[in-house]
Write an enzyme that holds these catalytic residues in place. Structure first.
Site, PDB file in Angstrom:
ATOM      1  N   PHE A  11       0.828  -1.217   0.000  1.00 35.30           N
ATOM      2  CA  PHE A  11       0.000   0.000   0.000  1.00 35.30           C
ATOM      3  C   PHE A  11       0.862   1.268   0.000  1.00 35.30           C
ATOM      4  CE2 PHE A  11      -2.376   2.720   3.315  1.00 35.30           C
ATOM      5  CZ  PHE A  11      -2.993   3.491   2.357  1.00 35.30           C
ATOM      6  N   ASP A  33      10.406  -6.882  -2.962  1.00 34.54           N
ATOM      7  CA  ASP A  33       9.138  -7.276  -2.325  1.00 34.54           C
ATOM      8  C   ASP A  33       8.923  -8.760  -2.627  1.00 34.54           C
ATOM      9  OD1 ASP A  33       6.290  -5.394  -1.675  1.00 34.54           O
ATOM     10  OD2 ASP A  33       6.199  -7.569  -1.836  1.00 34.54           O
ATOM     11  N   THR A 130       5.552   2.966  12.938  1.00 36.03           N
ATOM     12  CA  THR A 130       4.154   3.307  13.212  1.00 36.03           C
ATOM     13  C   THR A 130       4.002   3.995  14.570  1.00 36.03           C
ATOM     14  OG1 THR A 130       2.052   2.252  13.804  1.00 36.03           O
ATOM     15  CG2 THR A 130       3.976   0.892  13.998  1.00 36.03           C
ATOM     16  N   ASP A 131       2.926   4.756  14.723  1.00 35.70           N
ATOM     17  CA  ASP A 131       2.639   5.364  16.031  1.00 35.70           C
ATOM     18  C   ASP A 131       2.195   4.309  17.048  1.00 35.70           C
ATOM     19  OD1 ASP A 131       0.114   4.803  15.004  1.00 35.70           O
ATOM     20  OD2 ASP A 131      -0.725   6.796  15.361  1.00 35.70           O
ATOM     21  N   GLU A 132       1.862   3.092  16.559  1.00 33.33           N
ATOM     22  CA  GLU A 132       1.339   2.065  17.479  1.00 33.33           C
ATOM     23  C   GLU A 132       2.398   1.603  18.486  1.00 33.33           C
ATOM     24  OE1 GLU A 132      -1.311  -0.784  15.646  1.00 33.33           O
ATOM     25  OE2 GLU A 132      -1.693   0.586  13.992  1.00 33.33           O
ATOM     26  N   TYR A 155       1.792  -6.969  16.587  1.00 30.24           N
ATOM     27  CA  TYR A 155       2.268  -6.114  15.486  1.00 30.24           C
ATOM     28  C   TYR A 155       3.100  -4.955  16.028  1.00 30.24           C
ATOM     29  CZ  TYR A 155       2.099  -2.234  12.139  1.00 30.24           C
ATOM     30  OH  TYR A 155       2.442  -1.159  11.337  1.00 30.24           O
ATOM     31  N   LYS A 159       7.141  -4.009  15.636  1.00 24.54           N
ATOM     32  CA  LYS A 159       7.642  -2.752  15.058  1.00 24.54           C
ATOM     33  C   LYS A 159       8.511  -2.010  16.082  1.00 24.54           C
ATOM     34  CE  LYS A 159       6.846  -1.165  11.525  1.00 24.54           C
ATOM     35  NZ  LYS A 159       7.441  -1.349  10.160  1.00 24.54           N
ATOM     36  N   TYR A 346     -14.137 -13.184  10.912  1.00 23.10           N
ATOM     37  CA  TYR A 346     -15.376 -12.510  11.318  1.00 23.10           C
ATOM     38  C   TYR A 346     -16.472 -13.468  11.776  1.00 23.10           C
ATOM     39  CZ  TYR A 346     -13.248  -8.156   9.937  1.00 23.10           C
ATOM     40  OH  TYR A 346     -12.408  -7.074   9.872  1.00 23.10           O
TER      41      TYR A 346
HETATM   42  P1  NAD Z   1       1.264  -3.579   3.350  1.00 16.27           P
HETATM   43  O1  NAD Z   1       0.912  -4.775   4.171  1.00 16.27           O
HETATM   44  O2  NAD Z   1       0.234  -2.996   2.429  1.00 16.27           O
HETATM   45  O3  NAD Z   1       2.542  -3.885   2.449  1.00 16.27           O
HETATM   46  C1  NAD Z   1       3.656  -4.562   2.925  1.00 16.27           C
HETATM   47  C2  NAD Z   1       4.499  -4.982   1.728  1.00 16.27           C
HETATM   48  O4  NAD Z   1       5.649  -5.669   2.230  1.00 16.27           O
HETATM   49  C3  NAD Z   1       3.778  -5.924   0.762  1.00 16.27           C
HETATM   50  O5  NAD Z   1       4.003  -5.542  -0.559  1.00 16.27           O
HETATM   51  C4  NAD Z   1       4.425  -7.268   1.050  1.00 16.27           C
HETATM   52  O6  NAD Z   1       4.447  -8.135  -0.076  1.00 16.27           O
HETATM   53  C5  NAD Z   1       5.828  -6.856   1.474  1.00 16.27           C
HETATM   54  N1  NAD Z   1       6.463  -7.863   2.337  1.00 16.27           N
HETATM   55  C6  NAD Z   1       5.914  -8.461   3.432  1.00 16.27           C
HETATM   56  N2  NAD Z   1       6.763  -9.357   3.940  1.00 16.27           N
HETATM   57  C7  NAD Z   1       7.887  -9.313   3.163  1.00 16.27           C
HETATM   58  C8  NAD Z   1       9.121 -10.027   3.188  1.00 16.27           C
HETATM   59  N3  NAD Z   1       9.356 -10.953   4.108  1.00 16.27           N
HETATM   60  N4  NAD Z   1      10.059  -9.731   2.252  1.00 16.27           N
HETATM   61  C9  NAD Z   1       9.806  -8.782   1.302  1.00 16.27           C
HETATM   62  N5  NAD Z   1       8.640  -8.108   1.225  1.00 16.27           N
HETATM   63  C10 NAD Z   1       7.695  -8.367   2.145  1.00 16.27           C
HETATM   64  O7  NAD Z   1       1.770  -2.502   4.391  1.00 16.27           O
HETATM   65  P2  NAD Z   1       1.642  -0.918   4.387  1.00 16.27           P
HETATM   66  O8  NAD Z   1       0.362  -0.549   5.037  1.00 16.27           O
HETATM   67  O9  NAD Z   1       1.980  -0.386   3.047  1.00 16.27           O
HETATM   68  O10 NAD Z   1       2.798  -0.550   5.423  1.00 16.27           O
HETATM   69  C11 NAD Z   1       4.134  -0.331   4.978  1.00 16.27           C
HETATM   70  C12 NAD Z   1       4.999   0.030   6.164  1.00 16.27           C
HETATM   71  O11 NAD Z   1       4.491   1.185   6.803  1.00 16.27           O
HETATM   72  C13 NAD Z   1       5.043  -1.064   7.236  1.00 16.27           C
HETATM   73  O12 NAD Z   1       6.345  -1.132   7.741  1.00 16.27           O
HETATM   74  C14 NAD Z   1       4.070  -0.570   8.296  1.00 16.27           C
HETATM   75  O13 NAD Z   1       4.436  -1.048   9.580  1.00 16.27           O
HETATM   76  C15 NAD Z   1       4.250   0.926   8.174  1.00 16.27           C
HETATM   77  N6  NAD Z   1       3.080   1.741   8.553  1.00 16.27           N
HETATM   78  C16 NAD Z   1       1.857   1.486   8.029  1.00 16.27           C
HETATM   79  C17 NAD Z   1       0.778   2.280   8.380  1.00 16.27           C
HETATM   80  C18 NAD Z   1      -0.590   2.070   7.795  1.00 16.27           C
HETATM   81  O14 NAD Z   1      -1.553   2.721   8.231  1.00 16.27           O
HETATM   82  N7  NAD Z   1      -0.762   1.215   6.805  1.00 16.27           N
HETATM   83  C19 NAD Z   1       0.957   3.350   9.276  1.00 16.27           C
HETATM   84  C20 NAD Z   1       2.247   3.574   9.804  1.00 16.27           C
HETATM   85  C21 NAD Z   1       3.301   2.764   9.429  1.00 16.27           C
HETATM   86  P1  TYD Z   2      -7.160  -1.068  11.232  1.00 17.86           P
HETATM   87  O1  TYD Z   2      -7.518  -0.490   9.902  1.00 17.86           O
HETATM   88  O2  TYD Z   2      -7.009  -2.543  11.359  1.00 17.86           O
HETATM   89  O3  TYD Z   2      -5.853  -0.296  11.719  1.00 17.86           O
HETATM   90  P2  TYD Z   2      -5.107  -0.321  13.173  1.00 17.86           P
HETATM   91  O4  TYD Z   2      -5.602  -1.468  13.944  1.00 17.86           O
HETATM   92  O5  TYD Z   2      -3.684  -0.487  12.768  1.00 17.86           O
HETATM   93  O6  TYD Z   2      -5.416   1.000  13.792  1.00 17.86           O
HETATM   94  O7  TYD Z   2      -8.266  -0.617  12.276  1.00 17.86           O
HETATM   95  C1  TYD Z   2      -8.590   0.752  12.499  1.00 17.86           C
HETATM   96  C2  TYD Z   2      -9.621   0.818  13.601  1.00 17.86           C
HETATM   97  O8  TYD Z   2     -10.841   0.203  13.136  1.00 17.86           O
HETATM   98  C3  TYD Z   2      -9.222   0.042  14.850  1.00 17.86           C
HETATM   99  O9  TYD Z   2      -9.712   0.735  16.002  1.00 17.86           O
HETATM  100  C4  TYD Z   2      -9.940  -1.285  14.703  1.00 17.86           C
HETATM  101  C5  TYD Z   2     -11.221  -0.894  13.964  1.00 17.86           C
HETATM  102  N1  TYD Z   2     -11.783  -1.957  13.084  1.00 17.86           N
HETATM  103  C6  TYD Z   2     -13.131  -2.315  13.211  1.00 17.86           C
HETATM  104  O10 TYD Z   2     -13.888  -1.771  14.036  1.00 17.86           O
HETATM  105  N2  TYD Z   2     -13.615  -3.311  12.393  1.00 17.86           N
HETATM  106  C7  TYD Z   2     -12.828  -3.946  11.478  1.00 17.86           C
HETATM  107  O11 TYD Z   2     -13.321  -4.868  10.783  1.00 17.86           O
HETATM  108  C8  TYD Z   2     -11.448  -3.550  11.353  1.00 17.86           C
HETATM  109  C9  TYD Z   2     -10.544  -4.226  10.354  1.00 17.86           C
HETATM  110  C10 TYD Z   2     -10.971  -2.535  12.173  1.00 17.86           C
END
Ligand code: NAD
Ligand code: TYD
Length: 348
Positions: A11, A33, A130-132, A155, A159, A346
């Site tokens: 993503f 990837d 991540t902020d998590e 998770y 991180k 679910y």
């Molecule tokens: P995502 O799950 O959409 O994508 C992860 C990508 O990494 C995928 O293309 C997957 O194929 C690849 N990947 C997974 N395991 C791998 C491996 N062993 N070797 C090579 N490639 C591998 O994740 P995202 O949401 O795009 O997040 C990207 C980064 O940003 C992550 O490090 C995540 O912790 C961080 N992040 C995400 C969010 C969010 O809201 N999505 C917020 C803050 C930080």
């Molecule tokens: P998510 O998109 O999984 O991100 P994160 O857990 O990393 O914050 O979830 C965002 C918020 O939405 C979180 O409070 C969990 C909630 N959530 C639901 O209520 N229902 C769902 O089916 C999912 C996937 C998340």
């Protein structure tokens, strides 16, 4: 400049790759990837033939392969996004998160250390986090760069651990690094297991919208292309050994966000106002569910001049339009294995 971007088919990574490939014509951009369920080369079709872009399928967990890759390309920099990223999956299978998020990161750190061999001029390891990692907030307060780490999910623990290793390599081996901790992203190409794309997909198909617990959990949402711009800025202008928090100053309670999404979807789908809201179903809560995340993004604003460019309403509308225009993408990624994940998660 040869830059390795890991997780570029996912993503956020796909937006970072596109930005770098289009903006830095004289860079060589390598996308590493291994295409897990979340990685999709469809996300990069429009730029895959560019001369400054190469895709390599490979696993960050494979240390030997990573070392060979570094010997072949002599990377100047790494932007590390590859990860297992979904909290619900981490609750079912924590070890997969330890492997990719912790050991995969250490493999890359080792490869940088060996390949750069103390010659760190113009080198940089940029870890996307991540902020998590900060755990949960109560009803008030914001996460700043000095908030102590207190992760609650497998998770976020993985991180947090990888962040600590990156810092440790900086302290111990002088490896030049920078870390950013970002809030929840939304936008085009997000796998529909996360809240916003999952609910868009379910509304399209008139399926229930499973809100965990009472829906009063709060997240701080940022449009993915704004995150990509911040990553570009930090990669080029950030100070070594510094952390920057990235967020949208955009807090939403889940239930309020879902209601806004329902309203926008009704309009886009020409449905009667209120019909998507009827799909809202309260379901069993996520174990260890963090109550609230909210970022104080003033450091990146003051030091690097970054701010989000779109309001949440605008970003959400763009996102909905993209999913409606890309139903084939949505159907492809939700067919097959994902169906059994969905039913298992679910229906339990
Ligand atoms: P995502 O799950 O959409 O994508 C992860 C990508 O990494 C995928 O293309 C997957 O194929 C690849 N990947 C997974 N395991 C791998 C491996 N062993 N070797 C090579 N490639 C591998 O994740 P995202 O949401 O795009 O997040 C990207 C980064 O940003 C992550 O490090 C995540 O912790 C961080 N992040 C995400 C969010 C969010 O809201 N999505 C917020 C803050 C930080
Ligand atoms: P998510 O998109 O999984 O991100 P994160 O857990 O990393 O914050 O979830 C965002 C918020 O939405 C979180 O409070 C969990 C909630 N959530 C639901 O209520 N229902 C769902 O089916 C999912 C996937 C998340």
């Amino acid at each position: 400049m040869t830059v390795l971007i890991t997780g570029g088919a996912g993503f956020i990574g796909s937006h970072v790759i596109r930005l770098f490939v289009e903006k830095y014509l004289d860079y060589e951009i390598i996308n590493l990837d291994n295409l897990t369920y979340a990685g999709n080369l469809e996300n990069l079709r429009d730029i895959e033939a560019r001369p400054n872009y190469t895709f390599i399928k490979g696993d960050v967990n494979d240390a030997l392969f990573i070392d060979k890759l570094f010997q072949r390309y002599k990377f100047d920099g790494v932007i590390h996004l590859a990860a297992e990223s979904h909290v619900d999956r981490s609750i079912k299978d924590p070890l997969a998160f330890v492997k990719t998020n912790v050991i995969g990161t250490i493999n890359l750190l080792n490869a940088c250390k060996n390949s750069w061999n103390d010659d760190f001029e113009n080198k940089r390891f940029y870890h996307i986090s991540t902020d998590e990692v900060y755990g949960t907030l109560g009803q008030t307060g914001l996460f700043s760069e000095t908030t102590p780490y207190d992760p609650n999910s497998p998770y976020s623990a993985s991180k947090a651990s990888s962040d600590h290793f990156v810092r440790a390599y900086g302290e111990t081996y002088n490896l030049p690094y920078v870390i950013t901790n970002c809030s929840n992203n939304y936008g085009e190409n997000q796998f529909p297991e996360k809240l916003i794309p999952l609910f868009i997909n379910n509304i399209i198909h008139n399926k229930p919208l499973p809100v965990y617990g009472d829906g009063n959990y709060t997240r701080d949402w940022l449009y993915v292309q704004d995150h990509a711009v911040a990553i570009d800025l930090v990669y080029h202008k950030g100070v070594n050994a510094e952390t920057y928090n990235i967020g949208g100053f955009n807090e939403w309670k889940n239930i309020d966000l879902v209601k806004l999404l329902c309203k926008q979807m009704d309009t886009k789908l020409f449905r009667k106002e209120g019909s998507s809201e009827d799909l809202i179903t309260y379901v069993k809560d996520r174990p260890g569910h963090d109550l609230r995340y909210a970022i104080d993004a003033s450091k990146i604003k003051d030091k690097l001049g970054w701010e989000p460019s779109v309001t949440f309403e605008e970003g959400l509308e763009k996102t909905i339009e993209w999913y409606l225009d890309n139903k084939v993408w949505l159907n492809n990624v939700t067919s097959g294995q994902y169906q059994s994940y969905y039913e298992n998660h679910y229906n339990n």
